[in-house]
Design a protein around this motif. Structure first.
Motif, PDB file in Angstrom:
ATOM      1  N   VAL A  18      36.898  32.160  41.601  1.00 29.21           N
ATOM      2  CA  VAL A  18      37.364  32.084  40.105  1.00 29.21           C
ATOM      3  C   VAL A  18      36.906  32.427  39.518  1.00 29.21           C
ATOM      4  O   VAL A  18      35.618  32.123  39.114  1.00 29.21           O
ATOM      5  CB  VAL A  18      38.318  30.909  40.902  1.00 29.21           C
ATOM      6  N   VAL A  19      37.294  32.659  38.653  1.00 27.88           N
ATOM      7  CA  VAL A  19      36.624  33.239  37.139  1.00 27.88           C
ATOM      8  C   VAL A  19      37.342  33.032  35.694  1.00 27.88           C
ATOM      9  O   VAL A  19      38.355  33.566  35.634  1.00 27.88           O
ATOM     10  CB  VAL A  19      35.875  34.538  36.928  1.00 27.88           C
ATOM     11  N   THR A  20      36.078  31.819  35.333  1.00 25.78           N
ATOM     12  CA  THR A  20      37.733  31.373  33.796  1.00 25.78           C
ATOM     13  C   THR A  20      37.489  32.188  32.909  1.00 25.78           C
ATOM     14  O   THR A  20      36.566  32.637  32.695  1.00 25.78           O
ATOM     15  CB  THR A  20      37.586  29.811  33.835  1.00 25.78           C
ATOM     16  N   GLY A  21      38.293  32.945  31.638  1.00 22.61           N
ATOM     17  CA  GLY A  21      38.455  33.371  31.104  1.00 22.61           C
ATOM     18  C   GLY A  21      37.858  34.499  31.667  1.00 22.61           C
ATOM     19  O   GLY A  21      36.831  35.386  30.976  1.00 22.61           O
ATOM     20  N   GLY A  22      37.952  35.518  32.455  1.00 17.94           N
ATOM     21  CA  GLY A  22      37.897  36.851  33.186  1.00 17.94           C
ATOM     22  C   GLY A  22      38.905  38.532  33.257  1.00 17.94           C
ATOM     23  O   GLY A  22      38.639  38.871  33.349  1.00 17.94           O
ATOM     24  N   ASN A  23      39.789  37.863  31.729  1.00 19.35           N
ATOM     25  CA  ASN A  23      40.391  38.174  31.701  1.00 19.35           C
ATOM     26  C   ASN A  23      39.973  39.398  30.461  1.00 19.35           C
ATOM     27  O   ASN A  23      40.698  40.598  29.981  1.00 19.35           O
ATOM     28  CB  ASN A  23      41.423  38.166  30.945  1.00 19.35           C
ATOM     29  N   GLY A  24      38.447  39.584  30.315  1.00 20.67           N
ATOM     30  CA  GLY A  24      37.882  40.527  29.350  1.00 20.67           C
ATOM     31  C   GLY A  24      36.484  39.664  29.163  1.00 20.67           C
ATOM     32  O   GLY A  24      35.658  39.402  29.375  1.00 20.67           O
ATOM     33  N   GLY A  25      35.462  41.055  28.177  1.00 20.69           N
ATOM     34  CA  GLY A  25      34.424  40.619  27.968  1.00 20.69           C
ATOM     35  C   GLY A  25      33.621  40.578  29.035  1.00 20.69           C
ATOM     36  O   GLY A  25      33.450  41.287  30.117  1.00 20.69           O
ATOM     37  N   LEU A  26      32.546  39.701  28.630  1.00 21.37           N
ATOM     38  CA  LEU A  26      31.565  39.457  29.827  1.00 21.37           C
ATOM     39  C   LEU A  26      32.211  38.695  31.287  1.00 21.37           C
ATOM     40  O   LEU A  26      31.240  38.848  32.526  1.00 21.37           O
ATOM     41  CB  LEU A  26      29.945  38.141  29.189  1.00 21.37           C
ATOM     42  N   GLY A  27      33.224  38.268  31.023  1.00 21.36           N
ATOM     43  CA  GLY A  27      33.952  37.145  32.183  1.00 21.36           C
ATOM     44  C   GLY A  27      34.598  38.056  33.297  1.00 21.36           C
ATOM     45  O   GLY A  27      34.557  38.483  34.308  1.00 21.36           O
ATOM     46  N   LEU A  28      35.228  39.669  32.554  1.00 17.55           N
ATOM     47  CA  LEU A  28      35.162  40.663  33.289  1.00 17.55           C
ATOM     48  C   LEU A  28      33.978  41.127  34.044  1.00 17.55           C
ATOM     49  O   LEU A  28      34.811  41.655  35.375  1.00 17.55           O
ATOM     50  CB  LEU A  28      35.879  41.701  32.207  1.00 17.55           C
ATOM     51  N   ILE A  86      34.013  29.822  45.111  1.00 16.79           N
ATOM     52  CA  ILE A  86      33.090  30.952  44.145  1.00 16.79           C
ATOM     53  C   ILE A  86      33.562  30.180  42.950  1.00 16.79           C
ATOM     54  O   ILE A  86      34.611  30.500  42.691  1.00 16.79           O
ATOM     55  CB  ILE A  86      32.784  31.646  43.851  1.00 16.79           C
ATOM     56  N   LEU A  87      33.026  29.314  41.776  1.00 21.55           N
ATOM     57  CA  LEU A  87      33.266  29.251  40.429  1.00 21.55           C
ATOM     58  C   LEU A  87      32.867  29.201  39.490  1.00 21.55           C
ATOM     59  O   LEU A  87      31.438  29.299  39.539  1.00 21.55           O
ATOM     60  CB  LEU A  87      34.130  27.444  39.902  1.00 21.55           C
ATOM     61  N   VAL A  88      33.322  30.197  38.986  1.00 24.03           N
ATOM     62  CA  VAL A  88      32.319  30.652  37.398  1.00 24.03           C
ATOM     63  C   VAL A  88      33.335  30.515  36.269  1.00 24.03           C
ATOM     64  O   VAL A  88      34.102  30.760  35.684  1.00 24.03           O
ATOM     65  CB  VAL A  88      32.429  32.415  36.797  1.00 24.03           C
ATOM     66  N   ASN A  89      32.161  29.071  35.732  1.00 21.12           N
ATOM     67  CA  ASN A  89      32.856  29.080  34.903  1.00 21.12           C
ATOM     68  C   ASN A  89      33.038  29.909  33.232  1.00 21.12           C
ATOM     69  O   ASN A  89      31.433  29.118  32.232  1.00 21.12           O
ATOM     70  CB  ASN A  89      32.395  27.146  34.358  1.00 21.12           C
ATOM     71  N   ASN A  90      33.366  30.456  32.827  1.00 22.46           N
ATOM     72  CA  ASN A  90      32.701  31.220  31.347  1.00 22.46           C
ATOM     73  C   ASN A  90      33.345  31.087  30.584  1.00 22.46           C
ATOM     74  O   ASN A  90      33.454  31.606  28.991  1.00 22.46           O
ATOM     75  CB  ASN A  90      33.527  32.831  32.217  1.00 22.46           C
ATOM     76  N   ALA A  91      35.385  30.302  30.489  1.00 25.19           N
ATOM     77  CA  ALA A  91      36.023  30.042  29.136  1.00 25.19           C
ATOM     78  C   ALA A  91      35.542  29.605  28.518  1.00 25.19           C
ATOM     79  O   ALA A  91      34.062  28.360  28.672  1.00 25.19           O
ATOM     80  CB  ALA A  91      37.408  30.046  29.611  1.00 25.19           C
TER      81      ALA A  91
END
Length: 258
Positions: A18-28, A86-91
């Motif tokens: 899971v990638v939060t805020g993964g719809n653009g930028g560094l998260g993507l 896996i959790l990526v807390n990017n938001a």
């Protein structure tokens, strides 16, 4: 014959990320790196337009990390037929928040998004990871986890606090074979930085960076996959700068020694 370097050491095949805020930028960029390494990636974001733009690449779900019931529902829904490994807390958000400002709204908003949001997600994801017998939590800090920002006390406080949260998660969850680490990105050309790379200030940043350039989104791929894979099973509680050396340098590189 046993090898010291298994060929699948960095493979994420069969794992859900899971990638939060993964719809653009560094998260993507990080979501794509995890997918390229074999993971099934679920991307979250609040912006419907940005969500739709990546819907052909990933499973995309709307999520506001400040909404505790929504976070609980999101992870419960995923848990009906799979675990999260896996959790990526990017938001995260940046708001101007000088100490001299009398209004605490920016401070409180950044605390909720940048610090409490990752805690909400980590709490829910940890249940999945305990069931699976393994897990990786990757919190996305900033070079301002280390430096002080001249216009945003709230951003610095939340990004520094995220490193502290990472260390606590590492100590609390280590016995469940769950590792927690942080990535501290340096200067990257993102929407938030606008045209800064092309301005004189952007050139000054380049001159202070030992790598001699601004970051590229591809620079995050290797460290993200490493921290998500079993290659990092004995790495936990770390905060890894990905900044081309910016944090360790104290002068323009073309000035020479003092």
């Amino acid at each position: 014959m046993t090898t010291a370097f298994p060929p699948d050491l960095f493979s994420l095949k069969g794992q859900v990320a899971v990638v939060t805020g993964g719809n653009g930028g560094l998260g993507l960029a990080m979501a794509r790196a995890l997918q390229d390494a074999g993971a099934t990636v679920v991307v979250t974001g609040r912006d419907p337009g940005k969500n739709a733009a990546v819907a052909d690449e990933f499973e995309v779900r709307p999520l506001d990390v400040t909404d505790s019931p929504a976070v609980t529902r999101f992870f419960a829904d995923l848990g009906r037929d799979r675990d999260v490994h896996i959790l990526v807390n990017n938001a995260g958000i940046f708001l101007d928040d000088p100490v001299s400002a009398g209004d605490l709204s920016a401070w409180e908003r950044m605390i909720d998004v940048n610090l409490t949001g990752p805690l909400r997600c980590a709490r829910e994801a940890a249940g999945h990871m305990r069931r699976a017998g393994r897990g990786k939590i990757i919190n996305i800090g900033s070079m301002y986890s280390v430096l002080g920002h001249p216009r945003s006390a709230g951003y610095t406080a939340t990004k520094a606090g995220l490193v502290g949260l990472t260390r606590s998660l590492a100590t609390e969850l280590g016995g469940h074979n769950i590792q927690a680490n942080a990535i501290l990105p340096g200067w990257f050309p993102t929407d938030g930085n606008g045209d800064l790379p092309r301005r004189p200030e952007g050139e000054e940043i380049r001159r202070r960076t030992p790598a001699g350039r601004w970051g590229q989104v591809s620079d995050l791929a290797g460290v993200t996959v490493f921290l998500a894979s079993r290659a990092s099973d004995f790495v936990t509680g770390a905060a890894v700068p990905v900044d081309g050396g910016y944090l360790v340098n104290d002068r323009f590189l073309d000035e020479g020694p003092v």
